[in-house]
Design a protein around this motif. Structure first.
Motif, mmCIF file in Angstrom:
data_model
loop_
_atom_site.group_PDB
_atom_site.id
_atom_site.type_symbol
_atom_site.label_atom_id
_atom_site.label_comp_id
_atom_site.label_asym_id
_atom_site.label_seq_id
_atom_site.Cartn_x
_atom_site.Cartn_y
_atom_site.Cartn_z
ATOM 1 N N ALA A 255 1.665 4.644 1.521
ATOM 2 C CA ALA A 255 2.167 3.018 1.765
ATOM 3 C C ALA A 255 0.469 2.157 1.819
ATOM 4 O O ALA A 255 0.799 2.890 3.089
ATOM 5 C CB ALA A 255 3.274 3.073 1.700
ATOM 6 N N ALA B 281 -0.482 -0.522 3.036
ATOM 7 C CA ALA B 281 -0.445 -2.316 3.912
ATOM 8 C C ALA B 281 -0.057 -2.499 5.480
ATOM 9 O O ALA B 281 -0.162 -2.051 6.013
ATOM 10 C CB ALA B 281 1.450 -2.428 3.444
ATOM 11 N N GLY C 39 1.733 0.914 -5.276
ATOM 12 C CA GLY C 39 1.307 -0.860 -5.484
ATOM 13 C C GLY C 39 2.379 -1.896 -5.443
ATOM 14 O O GLY C 39 2.809 -1.634 -6.347
ATOM 15 N N PRO C 40 1.377 -2.803 -4.856
ATOM 16 C CA PRO C 40 2.069 -4.349 -5.107
ATOM 17 C C PRO C 40 2.616 -4.738 -6.879
ATOM 18 O O PRO C 40 3.397 -4.896 -7.412
ATOM 19 C CB PRO C 40 1.676 -5.641 -4.460
ATOM 20 C CG PRO C 40 0.991 -4.624 -3.148
ATOM 21 C CD PRO C 40 0.213 -3.213 -3.656
ATOM 22 N N ASP D 108 2.623 -6.489 1.228
ATOM 23 C CA ASP D 108 3.107 -5.163 1.302
ATOM 24 C C ASP D 108 3.007 -4.020 0.540
ATOM 25 O O ASP D 108 2.458 -4.647 -0.076
ATOM 26 C CB ASP D 108 4.578 -6.365 0.550
ATOM 27 C CG ASP D 108 5.830 -7.116 1.754
ATOM 28 O OD1 ASP D 108 5.641 -6.353 3.261
ATOM 29 O OD2 ASP D 108 6.441 -7.404 1.402
ATOM 30 N N TRP D 109 3.683 -2.986 0.127
ATOM 31 C CA TRP D 109 4.007 -2.480 -0.878
ATOM 32 C C TRP D 109 5.190 -1.589 -1.155
ATOM 33 O O TRP D 109 5.518 -0.464 0.141
ATOM 34 C CB TRP D 109 2.612 -1.214 -0.406
ATOM 35 C CG TRP D 109 2.438 0.344 -1.083
ATOM 36 C CD1 TRP D 109 3.022 1.171 -1.089
ATOM 37 C CD2 TRP D 109 0.963 -0.251 -1.882
ATOM 38 N NE1 TRP D 109 1.859 2.092 -1.522
ATOM 39 C CE2 TRP D 109 0.712 1.426 -2.354
ATOM 40 C CE3 TRP D 109 -0.287 -1.150 -1.059
ATOM 41 C CZ2 TRP D 109 -0.122 1.367 -2.960
ATOM 42 C CZ3 TRP D 109 -1.652 -0.362 -1.991
ATOM 43 C CH2 TRP D 109 -0.974 0.300 -3.037
ATOM 44 N N TRP E 123 -5.386 -1.772 -3.959
ATOM 45 C CA TRP E 123 -5.312 -1.598 -2.641
ATOM 46 C C TRP E 123 -6.074 -3.623 -2.549
ATOM 47 O O TRP E 123 -7.442 -3.064 -2.481
ATOM 48 C CB TRP E 123 -5.692 -0.988 -1.200
ATOM 49 C CG TRP E 123 -5.058 -0.988 -0.228
ATOM 50 C CD1 TRP E 123 -4.636 -2.439 -0.153
ATOM 51 C CD2 TRP E 123 -5.447 -0.577 1.149
ATOM 52 N NE1 TRP E 123 -4.388 -1.933 2.009
ATOM 53 C CE2 TRP E 123 -4.498 -1.254 1.912
ATOM 54 C CE3 TRP E 123 -6.146 0.746 1.926
ATOM 55 C CZ2 TRP E 123 -4.705 -0.679 3.391
ATOM 56 C CZ3 TRP E 123 -6.022 0.619 2.363
ATOM 57 C CH2 TRP E 123 -5.666 0.442 3.495
#
Length: 844
Positions: free
Chosen positions: A429, A431, A30-31, A24-25, A37
């Motif tokens: 994003a 992901a 970012g997470p 996910d993002w 990443w």
């Protein structure tokens, strides 16, 4: 704008990781909000010409980047008429205007791009008008909720699965503060049951709201300018702290109640605190406008901080909207002031190197001020991805020793005009091995995986597109190929012509004779509703056509042997010509384009002798324009109104029309004319049709403008046998079958037979591929347009090809060449493969 490299803050990151899925993002950068990443299997070498496009969806304006969570893409945009300022006095960058419009929050299926839900609300903008294009903040998705902050301070909490509004606030009116000059841009931070936002004003510069109810939990700090930097949760001095940088100071707060632990001066120009702080051990780095770059050292007890360096433009890096990436050794990497991308040491601000390479486009050009780029490190490969404001995706190795670029791809057309150039200022994003990014017209999803089955196919098509531009065969153009209801290739190629513009899915093109299939479809829709029979004479609706004559060998007129019928018009066997002359040469066409309505056109044509008796041979001419007038006579509507109601509306073709507004003309592609062995810009006269808004001269054979996105919807409907994506039947299968069968027979005049083609109602159809010397399957049908556009429908693969450009004179062979590439056996094996990388599909 991100938080910090995870050194000394493992407790906080582990808590975040427990709530965030690896693919996910869910918010900005970012997470873990650290510009990293971490997914495996990501391509670091890619064709310069692009990567496989999975889907594209129309979008309104905005800087808001997408977020990806639980198989959904969340994004904000603005729906409004463009603002046209009057006479401007002073610096336009600071001039506010009230601009009506709506903001929208929407969720899309991450696999297909289909809309799952949307929520709109009124949001009249009051910010500096050159930047008032849409929301700034990326939605934050957490605990199954979406937290979205608009440019005018509208804060919404929605249910991620349905879009249901759980609560909302309006920050300016709730706290009696002014909207910042360039809008609210500090992304909301969600910490446990709090939603923390930068608001502004006395004792309310930062405010915490209850995540469940939206009620205030606490407020803190005072500043005239709240800035544009999001609050961040960090571990410093042995304690969790809420790090807040507003327009005047940097502060550390207790996240439970907002009381300050410490505060230091950190005042950028115009309150433009932007870049999210970067942390290394006990050091905090800030960067903002104008060339503001400084580092602060935290005391061991976490209750005070002091500036270590700053105020020297030769140190660090100061960007407009950038956030530096920080490596494990304390080195910062980012675009900064001037035209440079830097590497600097956070501890003393000393620069290891600077380069302008990632800030130039692929042609080596760098025009305009405030260059920017988003920088993401990729630990599995050891490389770093840079997304510059030209819309290019770059892979490079960044170390204190230097910058080494490996590859770059062009992914997004710059759309927002700032200063002297167009740019894209929206964070992507990353992901599910995909890249999600947007401009002011579209949101795109690209496949970034190493082993994508269509990679070679995509590259081969792009090579052909690049060849046309490099050999001066076409100006800028765009091509889409779809199969099985999925876009398997879409790419635009830009020429270096000064007058030319980059093109995208929302660029408006005159489609000329690609109007004919739309009119022919409309006629067949009326046929099955019983308005007429194919062999009915048209003079029942246009009496003047009963007295027409036929041109004889000696120029004398002969009476009609039979009346003109609907069948004759659909097959261009009526004998009507009308394409003699041009915009600057005397003849029928020069008269046509000067007319005001279709009634006048019928009067003109009725006085012209036919080229031959109706039904005797094929003569390409204005027959379809006559069909357009017959549609008006039968329905009592204008042709435009019938198209909108019966075809464009059901298909969602919002940009296909006969006239151009002032806004439309900003997206209307300039004409390139091949003249004296080079391209030059076409004149207004060479456009031939003026596309005046409200004109009643609605030519059903050549008058429409459209976009790739719109005409692609029409093509997809044809590929599905007359059904819209929603399942609505525009035309019955039996009637549609008539359109795509040979209806001309052995009548002379149709030169398509030499290529194994036959003629239906509105389309030419490939009957004999061996004679045509094409690998395309039999049954493919389509048409082309005067300015070198073309399309084909592939019933076998439920797909289509669509090519749009603006080149005069017509360049023959584009469709044949594209089909040679698309239907090569090795290409078919790639694009027809069902193997696809997948994002997870589950609820929040």
């Amino acid at each position: 704008m991100s938080w910090i490299q995870p050194i000394g803050v493992f407790t906080v990151l582990l808590a975040l990781a427990a709530q965030i899925r690896g693919d996910d993002w869910p918010h900005y950068l970012g997470p873990s909000m650290d510009t990293t990443w971490r997914e495996d299997g990501i391509r670091t070498q890619f064709p310069e010409l692009g990567m496989p496009l999975i889907w594209e969806r129309p979008l309104g304006g905005g800087y808001s980047g997408p977020a990806v969570f639980g198989g959904r893409v969340l994004v904000m945009d603005r729906l409004a008429e463009p603002y046209e300022p009057g006479q401007i006095k002073g610096n336009p960058n600071f001039i506010r205007a009230k601009i009506p419009g709506q903001e929208r929050i929407q969720a899309l299926n991450a696999i297909t791009g289909d809309q799952l839900w949307e929520y709109r609300y009124q949001a009249d903008y009051t910010t500096a008008y050159p930047y008032a294009i849409g929301p700034r903040c990326t939605p934050t998705v957490k605990y199954g909720q979406v937290f979205a902050l608009g440019a005018e301070g509208h804060l919404h909490c929605l249910e991620a699965s349905t879009g249901h509004v759980l609560w909302k606030r309006h920050l300016p009116s709730d706290y009696g503060v002014a909207v910042p000059e360039w809008g609210y841009a500090a992304h909301p931070l969600v910490v446990d049951n709090q939603v923390i936002c930068m608001v502004g004003g006395d004792d309310s510069t930062v405010v915490s709201f209850d995540r469940h109810t939206g009620q205030e939990r606490w407020r803190s700090l005072s500043s005239d300018k709240p800035g544009y930097c999001p609050p961040t949760l960090v571990a410093l001095g042995g304690r969790e702290q809420l790090l807040v940088w507003h327009g005047e100071a940097l502060a550390g707060l207790n996240p439970e109640h907002g009381k300050p632990y410490w505060m230091v001066d950190a005042k950028p120009l115009y309150g433009m605190a932007i870049g999210m702080p970067r942390l290394f051990q006990d050091m905090i780095h800030l960067m903002g406008f104008n060339r503001f770059s400084a580092a602060y050292q935290m005391a061991s007890d976490g209750f005070s901080a002091k500036r270590v360096w700053g105020g020297d433009v030769r140190k660090g890096m100061g960007g407009v909207l950038n956030t530096a990436h920080l490596d494990a050794d304390g080195n910062l990497y980012s675009a900064g002031g001037g035209q440079w991308f830097y590497c600097a040491d956070i501890r003393d601000g000393q620069r290891h190197w600077q380069t302008d390479q990632p800030l130039k486009n692929r042609y080596g050009d760098r025009i305009g001020d405030w260059p920017s780029a988003f920088t993401f490190h990729h630990p599995p490969s050891g490389q770093t991805f840079i997304y510059n404001d030209h819309g290019e995706w770059i892979s490079a190795t960044l170390t204190p020793e230097g910058y080494q670029e490996h590859s770059r791809a062009y992914l997004m057309e710059p759309s927002h005009l700032v200063g002297r150039r167009r740019l894209v200022w929206s964070a992507p994003a990353l992901a599910g091995q995909r890249i999600f990014l947007r401009n002011d017209f579209v949101l795109r999803c690209y496949d970034a995986s190493i082993g994508h089955p269509r990679a070679k196919f995509h590259e081969s098509v792009m090579q052909q597109q690049r060849h046309w531009v490099e050999q001066d065969l076409t100006p800028s153009h765009i091509f889409r190929f779809s199969a099985g209801g999925e876009v398997v290739h879409q790419a635009s190629e830009r020429s270096a012509l000064v007058h030319d513009r980059p093109v995208h899915g929302k660029t408006l093109f005159p489609i000329w004779s690609m109007t004919k299939p739309i009119t022919s479809l409309a006629v067949m829709m009326l046929l099955e509703r019983g308005f007429f029979e194919l062999d009915d004479p048209i003079d029942e609706k246009i009496p003047a056509f009963a007295d027409m004559t036929v041109r004889g060998p000696d120029g004398k007129g002969f009476p009609l042997a039979r009346p003109i019928t609907y069948r004759h018009l659909l097959l261009h066997t009526s004998g009507i010509y009308g394409y003699d002359g041009s915009f600057n040469e005397e003849g029928t066409w020069k008269e046509v384009i000067e007319l005001e309505d279709l009634e006048s056109l019928m009067d003109l044509l009725s006085k012209q002798p036919l080229q031959h008796q109706p039904g005797e041979r094929y003569t390409y001419g204005l027959s379809t324009a006559v069909l357009g007038h017959l549609i008006e006579r039968h329905t009592g509507q204008s042709l435009a109104s019938f198209f909108d109601q019966e075809i464009f509306g059901p298909l969602g073709m919002i940009d296909t029309r006969f006239g151009l507004t002032q806004e439309d003309r900003q997206r209307f592609q300039p004409l390139s004319v091949w003249d004296k062995d080079q391209f030059r810009e076409g004149t207004v006269a060479e456009d031939e049709l003026l596309y005046q808004l409200g004109s009643a001269l609605q030519l059903g054979g050549e008058g429409l403008v459209s976009t790739l996105e719109d005409y692609g919807r029409f093509c997809q409907m044809l590929a599905q046998g007359g059904k819209t994506p929603a399942g609505q039947t525009l035309i019955q299968p039996e009637t549609f079958s008539l359109m795509t069968q040979d209806q001309l027979g052995e009548l002379p005049g149709f030169d398509g037979r030499e290529k194994g083609m036959v003629l239906g109602f509105g389309f030419e159809i490939l009957q004999d591929p061996s004679r045509s010397k094409t690998p395309a399957p039999a049954g493919v049908f389509g048409w082309g347009g005067y300015h070198s556009t073309c399309f084909w429908i592939d019933p076998l693969h439920e797909g289509y090809g669509l090519f749009l450009t603006r080149r005069y004179p017509y360049l023959d062979g584009i469709k044949d060449t594209l089909q040679e590439v698309v239907y090569a056996p090795e290409a078919v094996a790639q694009w027809s493969s069902k193997a696809r990388p997948h994002l997870p599909s589950r609820g929040d």
